[in-house]
Design a protein around this motif. Structure first.
Motif, mmCIF file in Angstrom:
data_model
loop_
_atom_site.group_PDB
_atom_site.id
_atom_site.type_symbol
_atom_site.label_atom_id
_atom_site.label_comp_id
_atom_site.label_asym_id
_atom_site.label_seq_id
_atom_site.Cartn_x
_atom_site.Cartn_y
_atom_site.Cartn_z
ATOM 1 N N TYR A 95 -37.463 11.311 -13.704
ATOM 2 C CA TYR A 95 -37.208 10.432 -15.044
ATOM 3 C C TYR A 95 -38.273 9.641 -15.723
ATOM 4 C CZ TYR A 95 -32.689 12.272 -13.372
ATOM 5 O OH TYR A 95 -31.971 12.995 -13.207
ATOM 6 N N LEU A 99 -39.372 10.055 -19.295
ATOM 7 C CA LEU A 99 -39.239 8.726 -20.114
ATOM 8 C C LEU A 99 -40.642 8.809 -21.016
ATOM 9 C CD1 LEU A 99 -39.761 5.275 -18.470
ATOM 10 C CD2 LEU A 99 -40.888 5.893 -20.389
ATOM 11 N N SER A 102 -40.458 11.694 -23.812
ATOM 12 C CA SER A 102 -39.456 11.530 -24.776
ATOM 13 C C SER A 102 -40.123 10.916 -26.080
ATOM 14 C CB SER A 102 -38.453 10.539 -24.558
ATOM 15 O OG SER A 102 -38.586 9.502 -24.136
ATOM 16 N N GLY A 153 -37.210 15.435 -21.292
ATOM 17 C CA GLY A 153 -37.347 14.405 -22.155
ATOM 18 C C GLY A 153 -37.334 15.000 -23.760
ATOM 19 N N GLN A 157 -34.230 14.169 -26.326
ATOM 20 C CA GLN A 157 -34.667 13.570 -27.534
ATOM 21 C C GLN A 157 -34.095 14.408 -28.821
ATOM 22 O OE1 GLN A 157 -36.805 14.256 -30.323
ATOM 23 N NE2 GLN A 157 -36.837 12.097 -30.985
ATOM 24 N N SER A 431 -36.167 8.300 -29.142
ATOM 25 C CA SER A 431 -36.739 8.376 -28.190
ATOM 26 C C SER A 431 -36.794 6.932 -27.400
ATOM 27 C CB SER A 431 -38.509 8.233 -28.860
ATOM 28 O OG SER A 431 -38.866 9.754 -29.227
ATOM 29 N N ALA A 435 -36.080 7.273 -23.635
ATOM 30 C CA ALA A 435 -37.033 6.330 -22.720
ATOM 31 C C ALA A 435 -36.117 5.324 -21.918
ATOM 32 C CB ALA A 435 -38.142 5.876 -23.403
ATOM 33 N N ASN A 437 -32.869 5.127 -21.089
ATOM 34 C CA ASN A 437 -32.072 5.931 -20.321
ATOM 35 C C ASN A 437 -32.710 6.109 -19.227
ATOM 36 O OD1 ASN A 437 -30.179 7.648 -18.953
ATOM 37 N ND2 ASN A 437 -29.083 7.532 -21.005
ATOM 38 N N MET A 438 -34.127 6.969 -19.465
ATOM 39 C CA MET A 438 -34.609 7.514 -18.304
ATOM 40 C C MET A 438 -35.167 6.354 -17.194
ATOM 41 S SD MET A 438 -34.292 10.647 -18.493
ATOM 42 C CE MET A 438 -33.067 11.028 -19.519
ATOM 43 N N LEU A 439 -35.782 5.272 -17.978
ATOM 44 C CA LEU A 439 -36.243 3.967 -17.209
ATOM 45 C C LEU A 439 -35.347 3.533 -16.085
ATOM 46 C CD1 LEU A 439 -38.603 2.281 -16.684
ATOM 47 C CD2 LEU A 439 -37.607 0.862 -18.355
#
Ligand code: BGC
Length: 526
Positions: A95, A99, A102, A153, A157, A431, A435, A437-439
């Motif tokens: 993730y 991040l 993306s 990513g 995106q 993006s 980002a 979401n992944m964080l």
């Protein structure tokens, strides 16, 4: 001057028009292929929890976790038996790289078109699968996951943007939700594969689980090569004739003048913006920026990935055996997939807000119940033997929770941010969504096992409290976007009780295109 001429199409002042044309076979096929980008993401989510609960995998790469688990088999504090930062790093390294990737994907998506971002994602992902399937040490495992993350990513995106742009406005929700449907299918397939590979004698089943991710990766890699560009992206890249031809083709009618005019206006605005990352911070984009950040943040604070990543581990904690744990993960995976279909077929009729609000209420009730059930049995000590019926009841309540998520925050967490962005800042906005979401996925994945170990059953009440906050946020701040043309979305903010002050004062976004802030003048179409 490198400034933003941020103009919205003429119809944006509140009139909502209905463009001619319906769902053509061409669009349906294109959207189906693009949505398979969700498979790689889903496969990843579903595979790691199962693999990290497999004994041969644990004993080879994470011997200390394996040992601790074995020692706790006959009792002891169950809340803490999987708490290892290295093990969590295996899950969550993906993730972090997703991040970062993306953020780069935005430029590719904008300059080269959406499909090339999908292609780049697929290729990198394939490399990651090879490394993971062949891993002989933790470094190879983690490097492989980093490459998978780059793939995710790029795909996350570009795919939601592609789907939202291709879809006829009346079916945008349905087609965009195809992405989430593929995510859930990926998760379920991964759960089923884990269920099968754990039984392989010789203990190499985990290699198959990790390596088979190459199948969905090959699908999106090859598929993306055949995808047409979206008319929006063609216009953005200065190819008006092709854009018009494509619009006729995707809508299945020659009567595309109204929609085309709105796309041209959006395309002009977009080409005038050379610094989307800077411009998106302007006051006029505040509502969209808030949504780009808040929606993925809240989506992860539902706690869904506690179930998606750790269902087998969680069920083991509840006293299920290894195979039964994986089976329970299959059950939640199935509920997730089927419930997503509810959203696919209702989102354009009942709207986004109704699904968000109902799903929120359902998740809240289920989380409180899960916390209470686990708390009543394990208490603070974490020591208990759980009768089969009790464990089964907990699984049922978890399924109620998963269903609530699957028709609300799951699909809408990707749909809403991608559809509210104006074209000129859409790739940058998406993006940001990916980002964040992944964080948050990383943060929840990394924090869950240590938090379970410390907060115990109260953790589920903490997630419930987050659900209360996000449901109130939707009720107060999210306007309904169902049935609003994508390049005509500015109108929804202009009439919203709170956001209207941002888009109405100072900035002209109603189609006359005067960017006072940056001293640029742009003429909107019409
Ligand atoms: C979320 C994932 C989650 C999945 C579950 C997606 O929308 O972004 O984090 O695991 O839904 O179905």
């Amino acid at each position: 001057m490198a400034g933003g001429v941020a103009v919205a199409p003429s119809a944006s002042a509140g009139k909502r028009q209905d463009y001619p044309g319906g769902l053509t076979q061409f669009v349906f096929m294109a959207c189906t292929v693009a949505a398979t980008g969700g498979l790689i993401f889903g496969y990843d989510i579903g595979i790691s929890g199962g693999v990290t609960s497999m004994d041969p995998f644990l004993s080879r790469f994470f011997p200390s976790v394996y040992q601790k688990q074995a020692e706790l088999l006959d009792g002891g504090n169950q809340y803490c038996k999987f708490d290892s930062q290295l093990l969590t790093l295996f899950t969550s390294s993906l993730y972090v790289s997703a991040l970062v990737a993306s953020l780069f994907a935005a430029s590719v998506t904008r300059a080269a078109g959406r499909k090339w971002s999908m292609f780049a994602g697929g290729v990198t992902f394939l490399a990651g699968c090879a490394l993971n399937g062949a891993a002989v040490n933790v470094a190879m495992l983690i490097l492989g996951r980093v490459l998978l993350g780059v793939g995710v990513g790029f795909a996350n995106q570009s795919v939601p943007v592609y789907l939202s742009e291709m879809a006829p406005m009346r079916m945008r929700g349905m087609l965009n939700n195809g992405f989430q449907l593929m995510i859930t299918l990926g998760i379920l397939l991964a759960n089923l594969i884990n269920y099968g590979t754990v039984k392989i004698a010789g203990g190499w089943g985990w290699r198959l689980s990790l390596g088979l991710a190459a199948v969905p990766a090959a699908i999106i890699t090859v598929g993306s090569l055949f995808l047409p560009d979206t008319p929006n992206s063609l216009l953005e890249r200065g190819r008006p004739e092709e854009a018009k031809r494509m619009l006729r083709r995707v809508r299945g009618t020659d009567d595309v003048a109204a929609e085309y005019d709105d796309l041209v206006a959006a395309g002009e605005a977009s080409r005038a913006v050379t610094h989307p990352w800077r411009d998106i911070r302007q006051r006029r984009y505040r509502p969209q920026l808030v949504m780009a950040v808040a929606i993925p943040l809240f989506q992860q604070l539902t706690g869904i990935n506690v179930i998606m990543f750790y269902a087998p581990v969680l069920f083991k904690t509840l006293g299920f055996g290894g195979t039964a744990s994986l089976m329970s993960a299959v059950i939640t995976g199935l509920v997730n997939l089927v419930s997503t279909l509810v959203s696919v077929f209702t989102v354009d009729r009942v709207g986004r807000r109704a699904l968000f609000l109902e799903g929120g209420a359902q998740m809240l009730a289920a989380q409180v119940a899960v916390g209470a059930l686990i708390g009543a049995k394990f208490g603070w000590s974490g020591v208990a033997t759980v009768p089969a019926g009790y464990a089964a009841a907990t699984v049922v309540v978890m399924c109620v929770y998963v269903a609530g998520f699957a028709w609300s925050w799951g699909p809408l967490g990707w749909l809403v941010p991608s559809e509210v962005m104006p074209l000129e800042v859409r790739p940058a906005g998406q993006s940001i969504t990916v980002a964040v979401n992944m964080l948050m996925t990383f943060a929840v994945a990394q924090a869950f096992l240590p938090m379970l170990c410390r907060l115990k059953f109260v953790l589920f009440f903490a997630f419930a409290a987050c659900v209360v906050v996000m449901t109130l946020f939707v009720a107060l701040f999210l306007p309904e976007t169902k049935g609003v043309p994508i390049e005509d979305m500015a109108g929804v903010w202009k009439t919203h009780w709170y956001w209207k002050r941002f888009v109405n004062d100072g900035d002209d976004t109603d189609g006359h295109g005067v960017d006072i802030e940056l001293g640029c003048v742009g003429e909107a179409k019409k």
